[in-house]
Design a protein around this motif. Structure first.
Motif, short mmCIF file in Angstrom:
data_model
loop_
_atom_site.label_atom_id
_atom_site.label_comp_id
_atom_site.label_asym_id
_atom_site.label_seq_id
_atom_site.Cartn_x
_atom_site.Cartn_y
_atom_site.Cartn_z
N ALA A 246 -2.63 4.85 -3.26
CA ALA A 246 -4.01 4.98 -3.77
C ALA A 246 -4.14 6.22 -4.67
O ALA A 246 -5.23 6.50 -5.17
N GLY A 247 -3.06 6.97 -4.81
CA GLY A 247 -3.10 8.14 -5.69
C GLY A 247 -3.26 9.46 -4.95
O GLY A 247 -3.38 10.51 -5.57
N GLY A 248 -3.28 9.41 -3.62
CA GLY A 248 -3.45 10.65 -2.83
C GLY A 248 -4.92 10.97 -2.64
O GLY A 248 -5.78 10.51 -3.40
N VAL A 249 -5.20 11.75 -1.60
CA VAL A 249 -6.59 12.10 -1.28
C VAL A 249 -7.07 13.19 -2.24
O VAL A 249 -6.39 14.20 -2.45
N ASP A 250 -8.24 12.99 -2.83
CA ASP A 250 -8.81 14.00 -3.73
C ASP A 250 -9.60 15.05 -2.98
O ASP A 250 -9.46 16.24 -3.24
N HIS B 51 -2.46 28.34 2.97
CA HIS B 51 -1.51 28.07 1.88
C HIS B 51 -2.00 26.99 0.93
O HIS B 51 -1.27 26.61 0.01
N HIS B 52 -3.21 26.47 1.16
CA HIS B 52 -3.70 25.42 0.27
C HIS B 52 -4.37 26.05 -0.95
O HIS B 52 -5.16 26.98 -0.81
N PRO B 53 -4.09 25.54 -2.17
CA PRO B 53 -4.66 26.18 -3.36
C PRO B 53 -6.15 25.94 -3.56
O PRO B 53 -6.79 26.65 -4.34
N GLN C 182 -10.70 16.09 0.95
CA GLN C 182 -10.54 15.83 2.38
C GLN C 182 -11.58 16.63 3.18
O GLN C 182 -11.62 17.86 3.11
N ILE C 183 -12.41 15.91 3.93
CA ILE C 183 -13.35 16.56 4.84
C ILE C 183 -12.61 16.87 6.14
O ILE C 183 -11.88 16.02 6.66
N LEU C 184 -12.82 18.08 6.67
CA LEU C 184 -12.15 18.47 7.91
C LEU C 184 -13.13 19.11 8.89
O LEU C 184 -14.05 19.82 8.47
N GLY C 185 -12.90 18.87 10.18
CA GLY C 185 -13.49 19.69 11.23
C GLY C 185 -12.35 20.46 11.87
O GLY C 185 -11.19 20.30 11.50
N ILE C 186 -12.66 21.28 12.86
CA ILE C 186 -11.61 22.03 13.56
C ILE C 186 -11.86 21.97 15.06
O ILE C 186 -13.01 22.04 15.51
N GLY C 187 -10.80 21.80 15.83
CA GLY C 187 -10.94 21.81 17.28
C GLY C 187 -11.04 23.24 17.80
O GLY C 187 -10.64 24.19 17.12
N GLY D 205 1.48 18.05 6.99
CA GLY D 205 2.08 17.82 5.68
C GLY D 205 1.23 16.86 4.85
O GLY D 205 1.01 17.08 3.65
N THR D 206 0.73 15.80 5.50
CA THR D 206 -0.13 14.84 4.79
C THR D 206 -1.41 15.52 4.33
O THR D 206 -1.83 15.39 3.18
N ILE D 207 -2.04 16.23 5.26
CA ILE D 207 -3.33 16.86 4.95
C ILE D 207 -3.18 17.87 3.81
O ILE D 207 -4.02 17.94 2.91
N MET D 208 -2.08 18.61 3.81
CA MET D 208 -1.89 19.63 2.77
C MET D 208 -1.65 19.02 1.39
O MET D 208 -1.78 19.70 0.38
N ARG D 209 -1.33 17.72 1.34
CA ARG D 209 -1.15 17.08 0.03
C ARG D 209 -2.48 16.68 -0.60
O ARG D 209 -2.54 16.34 -1.78
N ALA D 210 -3.57 16.68 0.18
CA ALA D 210 -4.89 16.40 -0.40
C ALA D 210 -5.18 17.48 -1.44
O ALA D 210 -4.81 18.64 -1.27
N ARG D 211 -5.87 17.09 -2.53
CA ARG D 211 -6.06 18.07 -3.62
C ARG D 211 -7.11 19.11 -3.30
O ARG D 211 -7.10 20.21 -3.83
#
Ligand code: F6R
Length: 261
Positions: free
Chosen positions: A123-127, A226-228, A129-134, A186-192
């Protein structure tokens, strides 16, 4: 990483949803990453309102959920696929088959993870990503000790996470699944772009570790350092253990015109 301290969860949801709406107005074919749990509820309500007002459409969009419980029936109301359908998907105009979740019902769970990562890539990767934290610093269901590099995989849930989530299962921890199929770090960090929302004092330690602690799998969310392009939007209670609150407020209040989330 941009840290934004807001007065309450409503203000956080407003900020996060405005950024997502802007993104879909400019680029309707974008891919949205969806979190479950309490934290994004206000965001989803605002996305629905914006759709109903004709401000935004998801007709050309794709969406990918972060994670899914293993061991619940297809019709269980807490199956995350069903939760997201109730909270967002059925209220807006995603095309049928465009909102995906990891297949927690799969017979072959070992291959369901890599298959999900391939679907995201196709699908072109996630543009966005909404996140919560535990409270233990997990994102998606990557618990302390998780691999920073992992793709979508099966994870055992900690006692802490199952206790936290028992509120969705009549307060009965024995009903909370013991495992989940989750996007890896690794997947989550690939989101833009990553947008995290966190509220309440219970999240304060995890937020302090995430923003100001050393990067460590003991607090999996710290990989976000480490995410830009990542933003952490917290209410005052969740921000209460941050050492540099004044600076974060100063930086956001004095942002330049082009600086968005
Ligand atoms: C769920 C997810 C989890 C939650 C976290 C916080 O899809 O990704 O990491 O974001 O457990 O849950 P709440 O928002 O209920 O406090």
């Amino acid at each position: 990483m941009r840290v934004i301290i807001v007065k309450d969860d409503d203000a956080g949801a407003q900020l996060a949803s405005a950024a997502i709406i802007r993104r879909f107005q400019r680029q309707p074919k974008s891919v949205l990453g969806l979190a479950t749990g309490s934290s994004p509820l206000g965001i989803y309500q605002r996305l629905i309102a914006a759709y109903e007002n004709g401000e935004v459409s998801f007709a050309d969009a794709w969406a990918f959920q972060l994670d899914e419980y293993i061991g619940l029936d297809a019709n269980h109301p807490q199956l995350y696929r069903n939760v997201i359908d109730e909270l967002l998907a059925k209220h807006v105009d995603f095309q049928p088959g465009r909102v995906h979740a990891p297949d927690g019902l799969a017979r072959d769970l070992a291959s369901a993870g890599p298959a999900y990562d391939e679907l995201i890539e196709a699908a072109g990767g996630v543009d966005v990503q909404i996140l919560g934290i535990g409270t233990d610093g997990h994102i998606a269901f990557n618990e302390p000790g998780a691999s920073f590099a992992a793709g979508t995989h099966v994870e055992a849930l900690t006692e802490q996470t199952r206790t936290d989530n028992a509120r969705f299962f009549d307060g009965d921890i024995t009903q909370v699944p013991t495992h989940a199929l989750t996007q890896g770090l690794g997947t989550i960090m690939r989101a833009r772009q990553l947008i995290m929302v966190a509220n309440g004092e219970g999240k304060a330690e995890a937020i302090a570790q995430l923003v100001e602690g050393p990067v460590s799998v003991s607090w999996p969310a710290t990989i976000m350092q480490h995410h830009p392009h990542a933003a952490v939007i917290v209410d005052e209670a969740a921000a209460s253990k941050l050492q540099r609150q004044d600076f974060y407020r100063h930086a956001w209040e004095n942002r330049l015109d082009f600086q968005e989330l």
